[in-house]
Write a protein that holds these residues in place. Structure first.
Motif, short mmCIF file in Angstrom:
data_model
loop_
_atom_site.label_atom_id
_atom_site.label_comp_id
_atom_site.label_asym_id
_atom_site.label_seq_id
_atom_site.Cartn_x
_atom_site.Cartn_y
_atom_site.Cartn_z
N LYS A 192 57.67 70.28 31.34
CA LYS A 192 56.83 69.82 30.22
C LYS A 192 56.28 68.44 30.54
O LYS A 192 57.03 67.47 30.68
N ALA A 193 54.96 68.34 30.69
CA ALA A 193 54.28 67.06 30.84
C ALA A 193 53.82 66.58 29.47
O ALA A 193 53.36 67.38 28.65
N TYR A 194 53.94 65.29 29.22
CA TYR A 194 53.59 64.76 27.91
C TYR A 194 53.32 63.27 28.00
O TYR A 194 53.60 62.63 29.04
N ILE A 195 52.77 62.72 26.94
CA ILE A 195 52.54 61.29 26.86
C ILE A 195 53.83 60.62 26.41
O ILE A 195 54.33 60.88 25.33
N LYS A 196 54.35 59.76 27.27
CA LYS A 196 55.59 59.04 26.96
C LYS A 196 55.35 57.91 25.98
O LYS A 196 56.08 57.73 25.01
N SER A 197 54.32 57.11 26.24
CA SER A 197 54.03 55.97 25.36
C SER A 197 52.58 55.56 25.50
O SER A 197 51.95 55.77 26.54
N ILE A 198 52.07 54.97 24.43
CA ILE A 198 50.72 54.41 24.41
C ILE A 198 50.82 52.98 23.89
O ILE A 198 51.13 52.76 22.71
N ASP A 199 50.57 52.03 24.77
CA ASP A 199 50.59 50.61 24.41
C ASP A 199 49.16 50.19 24.13
O ASP A 199 48.30 50.19 25.02
N THR A 200 48.88 49.86 22.86
CA THR A 200 47.52 49.49 22.48
C THR A 200 47.19 48.05 22.85
O THR A 200 46.05 47.61 22.70
N GLY A 201 48.20 47.30 23.32
CA GLY A 201 48.02 45.90 23.70
C GLY A 201 49.09 45.04 23.09
O GLY A 201 49.42 45.18 21.91
N GLY A 202 49.67 44.15 23.90
CA GLY A 202 50.71 43.26 23.38
C GLY A 202 51.98 44.00 22.99
O GLY A 202 52.68 43.57 22.08
N PHE A 203 52.28 45.10 23.66
CA PHE A 203 53.47 45.91 23.39
C PHE A 203 53.48 46.46 21.96
O PHE A 203 54.53 46.59 21.33
N GLU A 204 52.29 46.76 21.47
CA GLU A 204 52.15 47.48 20.20
C GLU A 204 51.89 48.95 20.54
O GLU A 204 50.94 49.27 21.25
N TYR A 205 52.76 49.82 20.02
CA TYR A 205 52.71 51.23 20.41
C TYR A 205 52.26 52.11 19.25
O TYR A 205 52.48 51.79 18.09
N ARG A 206 51.63 53.22 19.60
CA ARG A 206 51.23 54.20 18.60
C ARG A 206 51.65 55.59 19.09
O ARG A 206 51.82 55.81 20.30
#
Length: 299
Positions: A192-206
């Motif tokens: 299973k491939a997936y998105i682990k994390s999305i950092d929008t900038g400054g270690f702010e995640y969504r």
């Protein structure tokens, strides 16, 4: 004439003497030990936190709950608008919202009755599992959603056997997984491939999000980490032989790939708008295809 052994004769005399000392021919009574029953642990709910995110019209969002303790996991979603919001829980092996809505994945729990606010669901967890919580927006407007999760266990949460432990060896297991001795035996049959994390900038995640066509959505300037989970024929996270390889089809040059000390992670920077696809390979098994579209934030 047969004679009794001396030790038995002495013992018999002692018993007779003891009985006669009590008077009235009564014998002594040995007290029965009192056994204190072990109290049954009371149910304890542990708050796992609240996540706030936007879900675009006719789109979806998702996040993982990694290795929760054995118990009853509850999820509550609230939002201010009038859109119909549905929430669903699956095993982490489910590749996307379209598979959820078409029942191609096993649904552990759901709450999607139109017109109901807030939406609430709960389901029983098992040891060593990762779960995905999906949110689908069936309305025509983007909705800000607040989602809280908690787990109820019998007694306070103990450190679970085989719980995920950080691995100091960068070439070993991926971050957040149990150590190799805790994993089920291979061979790998599912990937299973997936998105682990999305950092929008400054270690702010969504959380990750998908559009109505099932494409995962990222934005220029975001730092995105892709990950892969391997399972055996029983659906358990298992040991593997060779570290994964990633294939990237990026004709628009959307991504810049960064170095990673963890071979499971594909670390990338989204440079501009466009479309790309990813697939992972491990021990002769190919993962699901991740179709990703980069759009301007707010679109």
């Amino acid at each position: 004439m047969k004679s009794r052994p001396f030790a038995l004769a002495v013992l018999a005399g002692a018993v007779i003497a003891s009985s006669s000392d009590c008077g009235g021919g009564k014998t002594s009574t040995v007290p029965t030990p009192v056994t204190t029953p072990t109290p049954v642990p009371s149910p304890v709910r542990t708050d796992l936190g609240t996540t706030n995110f936007n879900v675009r019209a006719h789109g979806s969002s998702s996040f993982n709950v990694d290795f929760p303790p054995v118990g009853m996991l509850d999820v509550t979603a609230t939002w201010p608008g009038s859109s119909d919001i549905g929430i669903y829980a699956t095993d982490q092996s489910c590749p996307g919202i379209n598979e959820v809505l078409s029942a191609a994945c096993g649904i552990l729990a759901k709450a999607d009755t139109p017109g109901v606010k807030p939406q609430k669901m709960s389901f029983q967890t098992a040891s060593g599992k990762i779960y995905t919580i999906w949110t689908a927006n069936n309305g025509s407007l983007t909705e800000p959603v607040s989602m809280s999760t908690g787990v109820t266990t019998q007694g306070p949460i103990p450190p679970p056997p085989g719980a995920p432990t950080p691995n100091p060896n960068p070439s070993g297991t991926p971050r957040g997984y149990p150590t190799p001795t805790d994993l089920a035996p291979g061979p790998v049959t599912q990937l299973k491939a997936y998105i682990k994390s999305i950092d929008t900038g400054g270690f702010e995640y969504r959380p990750g999000e998908q559009d109505s066509a099932g494409n995962w959505i990222v934005h220029p300037g975001e730092f995105v980490v892709f990950d892969v989970t391997q399972r055996n024929g029983a659906g358990l996270i298992c040991n593997w032989i060779n570290d994964p390889d990633w294939s990237v089809d990026d004709p628009d040059g959307v991504l810049t790939v960064k170095d990673s000390t963890i071979p499971f992670f594909l670390r990338t920077v989204v440079e501009h708008k466009g479309h790309f696809e990813l697939i992972a390979h491990m021990d002769g098994i190919d993962s699901n295809v991740l179709s990703v579209t980069s759009v301007a934030n707010g679109n």
